[in-house]
Design a protein around this motif. Structure first.
Motif, PDB file in Angstrom:
ATOM      1  N   GLY A 124      18.516   8.348 -14.635  1.00  0.00           N
ATOM      2  CA  GLY A 124      17.340   8.537 -15.474  1.00  0.00           C
ATOM      3  C   GLY A 124      16.078   7.819 -15.021  1.00  0.00           C
ATOM      4  O   GLY A 124      15.102   7.745 -15.777  1.00  0.00           O
ATOM      5  N   VAL A 125      16.061   7.310 -13.784  1.00  0.00           N
ATOM      6  CA  VAL A 125      14.876   6.604 -13.285  1.00  0.00           C
ATOM      7  C   VAL A 125      13.884   7.616 -12.715  1.00  0.00           C
ATOM      8  O   VAL A 125      14.252   8.429 -11.856  1.00  0.00           O
ATOM      9  CB  VAL A 125      15.272   5.582 -12.200  1.00  0.00           C
ATOM     10  N   PRO A 126      12.623   7.602 -13.168  1.00  0.00           N
ATOM     11  CA  PRO A 126      11.648   8.572 -12.665  1.00  0.00           C
ATOM     12  C   PRO A 126      11.339   8.350 -11.190  1.00  0.00           C
ATOM     13  O   PRO A 126      11.297   7.208 -10.709  1.00  0.00           O
ATOM     14  CB  PRO A 126      10.412   8.322 -13.536  1.00  0.00           C
ATOM     15  N   VAL A 127      11.121   9.459 -10.483  1.00  0.00           N
ATOM     16  CA  VAL A 127      10.820   9.435  -9.046  1.00  0.00           C
ATOM     17  C   VAL A 127       9.500  10.168  -8.824  1.00  0.00           C
ATOM     18  O   VAL A 127       9.365  11.334  -9.186  1.00  0.00           O
ATOM     19  CB  VAL A 127      11.935  10.119  -8.233  1.00  0.00           C
ATOM     20  N   PHE A 128       8.527   9.460  -8.239  1.00  0.00           N
ATOM     21  CA  PHE A 128       7.256  10.101  -7.882  1.00  0.00           C
ATOM     22  C   PHE A 128       7.340  10.634  -6.459  1.00  0.00           C
ATOM     23  O   PHE A 128       7.991  10.037  -5.602  1.00  0.00           O
ATOM     24  CB  PHE A 128       6.104   9.095  -7.976  1.00  0.00           C
ATOM     25  N   ALA A 129       6.672  11.744  -6.208  1.00  0.00           N
ATOM     26  CA  ALA A 129       6.614  12.325  -4.870  1.00  0.00           C
ATOM     27  C   ALA A 129       5.489  11.669  -4.088  1.00  0.00           C
ATOM     28  O   ALA A 129       4.334  11.690  -4.523  1.00  0.00           O
ATOM     29  CB  ALA A 129       6.376  13.830  -4.963  1.00  0.00           C
ATOM     30  N   GLN A 130       5.829  11.079  -2.944  1.00  0.00           N
ATOM     31  CA  GLN A 130       4.787  10.436  -2.136  1.00  0.00           C
ATOM     32  C   GLN A 130       4.315  11.384  -1.031  1.00  0.00           C
ATOM     33  O   GLN A 130       5.116  11.882  -0.239  1.00  0.00           O
ATOM     34  CB  GLN A 130       5.273   9.141  -1.505  1.00  0.00           C
ATOM     35  N   LEU A 131       3.001  11.594  -0.967  1.00  0.00           N
ATOM     36  CA  LEU A 131       2.394  12.441   0.047  1.00  0.00           C
ATOM     37  C   LEU A 131       1.630  11.592   1.048  1.00  0.00           C
ATOM     38  O   LEU A 131       1.002  10.591   0.680  1.00  0.00           O
ATOM     39  CB  LEU A 131       1.441  13.457  -0.602  1.00  0.00           C
ATOM     40  N   LEU A 132       1.666  12.015   2.308  1.00  0.00           N
ATOM     41  CA  LEU A 132       0.953  11.314   3.376  1.00  0.00           C
ATOM     42  C   LEU A 132       0.164  12.329   4.185  1.00  0.00           C
ATOM     43  O   LEU A 132       0.697  13.346   4.620  1.00  0.00           O
ATOM     44  CB  LEU A 132       1.947  10.572   4.275  1.00  0.00           C
ATOM     45  N   GLY A 133      -1.111  12.064   4.354  1.00  0.00           N
ATOM     46  CA  GLY A 133      -1.974  12.940   5.134  1.00  0.00           C
ATOM     47  C   GLY A 133      -3.407  12.472   5.051  1.00  0.00           C
ATOM     48  O   GLY A 133      -3.690  11.405   4.481  1.00  0.00           O
ATOM     49  N   SER A 134      -4.331  13.274   5.583  1.00  0.00           N
ATOM     50  CA  SER A 134      -5.739  12.860   5.609  1.00  0.00           C
ATOM     51  C   SER A 134      -6.709  13.949   5.171  1.00  0.00           C
ATOM     52  O   SER A 134      -7.914  13.699   5.117  1.00  0.00           O
ATOM     53  CB  SER A 134      -6.116  12.385   7.016  1.00  0.00           C
TER      54      SER A 134
END
Length: 324
Positions: free
Chosen positions: A63-73
């Motif tokens: 039940g722990v929330p997971v954020f999506a990490q994005l990498l770019g410019s």
């Protein structure tokens, strides 16, 4: 109540390890390994592969929330991909301004963007505008690239663009992972911004955790390598335990975790990459567990994933640990 965040460590903390390390309920928040965004909208399959938690509400099984990490410019492309992953069920989007890897920085991603506060502002602003206001946009940064001269300006850029939380790894890209972490710099940044800050860097023990909070002024802390070296660290912090030398009892509890992790990696990765993941984790566990050092030595030169699994199972049988 103070929160413990599990750091996104590319190539190590995948969804299986997120699931394992959050199972006790003492980790409060996770972020995925970075999802590299370059010139286009990524296929849906990429998001599901990097973040299988999308299949069950954007949370780990505990039940722990997971954020999506994005990498770019590219602001517009990052915004487009942020909107896509939110449509798929991500409860939040995190932006990577901290990765120190040379290959990432050469492609204009991660910590190299800390040279350009205006671009950082544009990226955060574009992502914030692209997704519903109810979905948090967060960011992670280091104190700078070559030096700390733009640390405050970068944090202000992230805040003014609409991010709600900023995690600060208290070292520059040039400092890498060399101790110490400059937690006092997080306190300096706190004097110039009002958004929620999370401290990160060089937390290996409950004592480090409490000192980090005191020096940085942050209630919440993100832990990466410390959690890999001691998977029970969040439990020890939350339960107020003193940390003594690693015991056989702790190692026995770890063996099924290692077996489960390696099996999932076998299922998910091509054979030529499988052996590296378990070796990476054992390399971290060696810092606290002499048993991990002995197990690592037995698989050090092994490249066959099934042979590695047999060695882990032999370790379980040695300690008479029941299979999961």
């Amino acid at each position: 109540m103070s929160l413990i965040y599990l750091a996104p460590m590319e190539g190590v903390v995948d969804y299986t390890l997120r699931d394992i390390l959050t199972a006790s309920g003492n980790v409060d928040h996770c972020v995925t390994e970075f999802i590299r965004v370059s010139e286009r909208l990524l296929p849906i399959s990429v998001f599901y592969r990097m973040m299988p938690e999308l299949h069950h509400g954007g949370k780990t099984h505990s039940g722990v929330p997971v954020f999506a990490q994005l990498l770019g410019s590219e602001p517009s492309v990052l915004a487009e991909n942020a909107a896509r992953v939110v449509e798929l069920g991500a409860p939040g989007v995190d932006l990577n301004f901290g990765c120190p890897a040379k290959t990432v920085n050469k492609s204009r991603g991660g910590a190299v963007l800390l040279k350009e506060p205006e671009l950082i502002h544009s990226i955060v602003s574009a992502v914030r505008e692209a997704i519903p206001s109810s979905i948090p946009v967060t960011a992670k940064m280091r104190l700078g690239y070559f030096d700390k001269s733009l640390a405050i300006e970068n944090a202000q850029a992230i805040e003014s663009a609409g991010a709600s939380t900023l995690t600060i790894h208290a070292r520059t890209k040039e400092e890498g992972y060399k101790p110490p972490a400059h937690w006092e710099w997080i306190a300096k940044i706190r004097d110039h911004v009002s958004l929620h800050l999370v401290a990160n860097g060089e937390v290996w023990t409950p004592e480090d955790y409490h000192r980090c909070r005191q020096v940085s002024g942050c209630a919440d802390v993100m832990i990466g390598r410390g959690m890999l070296a001691n998977p029970f660290l969040a439990d020890q912090i939350k339960q107020g335990q003193d940390v003594s030398a690693a015991s056989d009892e702790q190692w026995i509890a770890l063996i099924p975790m290692l077996e489960r992790y390696h099996q999932q990696v076998i299922d998910d990765l091509s054979e030529r990459h499988v052996h590296g993941r378990i070796k990476q984790w054992l390399s971290m566990l060696k810092l606290g567990y002499p048993q991990a050092s002995r197990l690592f030595d037995r698989i050090r030169s092994e490249r066959d994933p099934l042979s590695i699994m047999e060695t882990i199972r032999a370790e379980r049988e040695h300690y008479s640990v029941p299979a999961e």
